[in-house]
Scaffold this motif. Sequence first.
Motif, PDB file in Angstrom:
ATOM      1  N   LEU A  58       0.869  -1.168   0.000  1.00 14.59           N
ATOM      2  CA  LEU A  58       0.000   0.000   0.000  1.00 14.59           C
ATOM      3  C   LEU A  58       0.909   1.222   0.000  1.00 14.59           C
ATOM      4  N   ILE A  59       0.927   1.931  -1.110  1.00  7.52           N
ATOM      5  CA  ILE A  59       1.739   3.128  -1.256  1.00  7.52           C
ATOM      6  C   ILE A  59       0.800   4.323  -1.244  1.00  7.52           C
ATOM      7  N   LEU A  60       1.065   5.305  -0.387  1.00  8.09           N
ATOM      8  CA  LEU A  60       0.244   6.508  -0.346  1.00  8.09           C
ATOM      9  C   LEU A  60       0.956   7.631  -1.070  1.00  8.09           C
ATOM     10  N   LEU A  61       0.227   8.282  -1.958  1.00  3.51           N
ATOM     11  CA  LEU A  61       0.759   9.381  -2.753  1.00  3.51           C
ATOM     12  C   LEU A  61      -0.043  10.632  -2.463  1.00  3.51           C
ATOM     13  N   ASP A  62       0.599  11.806  -2.641  1.00  3.64           N
ATOM     14  CA  ASP A  62      -0.161  13.044  -2.517  1.00  3.64           C
ATOM     15  C   ASP A  62      -0.851  13.325  -3.855  1.00  3.64           C
ATOM     16  N   ALA A  63      -1.564  14.430  -3.931  1.00  6.09           N
ATOM     17  CA  ALA A  63      -2.335  14.763  -5.131  1.00  6.09           C
ATOM     18  C   ALA A  63      -1.455  14.947  -6.361  1.00  6.09           C
ATOM     19  N   ASP A  64      -0.169  15.243  -6.168  1.00  2.00           N
ATOM     20  CA  ASP A  64       0.754  15.428  -7.292  1.00  2.00           C
ATOM     21  C   ASP A  64       1.494  14.148  -7.666  1.00  2.00           C
ATOM     22  N   GLY A  65       1.185  13.058  -6.991  1.00  4.15           N
ATOM     23  CA  GLY A  65       1.839  11.797  -7.299  1.00  4.15           C
ATOM     24  C   GLY A  65       3.138  11.564  -6.566  1.00  4.15           C
ATOM     25  N   HIS A  66       3.496  12.428  -5.618  1.00  2.00           N
ATOM     26  CA  HIS A  66       4.710  12.229  -4.815  1.00  2.00           C
ATOM     27  C   HIS A  66       4.411  11.229  -3.696  1.00  2.00           C
ATOM     28  N   VAL A  67       5.356  10.361  -3.443  1.00  2.00           N
ATOM     29  CA  VAL A  67       5.179   9.332  -2.420  1.00  2.00           C
ATOM     30  C   VAL A  67       5.165   9.971  -1.035  1.00  2.00           C
ATOM     31  N   ILE A  68       4.119   9.679  -0.285  1.00  2.00           N
ATOM     32  CA  ILE A  68       4.066  10.059   1.129  1.00  2.00           C
ATOM     33  C   ILE A  68       4.737   8.947   1.930  1.00  2.00           C
TER      34      ILE A  68
END
Length: 157
Positions: A58-68
């Motif tokens: 499970l990879i979480l990304l911000d709205a710009d597609g950067h990895v959180i």
Amino acid sequence: SEESFKQYFSEMPWLAVPYSDEARRSRLNRLYGIQGISILHLQIKGRSRLDVVCIPTLILLDADGHVITRQGRVEVLNDPECRLFPWHPRPVLELSEANAVQLHEGPCLVLFVDAEEEGELDPAKELIQPIAEKLMAKYKAKEEETPLLFFVAGEVR
């Protein structure tokens, strides 16, 4: 197989890329270096490859597609009520059964402490926190992942 995917996914509360969408799944797997069952969150824009060893992922990304965080699965297990969501990386973690899988993902510094009561790990965290923060800031500026994870551990009785 599609049968395995359907069985596994039927028990999960989140959205997933359909098994039949092979092109999208392959692109995401290549983009993030995922092997096996993959679960990604939010829209993805062109990002560099990430190596993921924890399955399911499970990879979480911000709205710009950067990895959180690439540790979404571990974070959900450690924070089932999502109090710390969206789980931005913390410089120093307390080693637990849920996050021990991260020890296999690359170099780690673990400070072991003879802790007998709650809160006795805090001074150890405070000791290595500035070092971890400095390293995280250095790699964040280069838009790279920190190559070293920091943990404190002790058996609280």
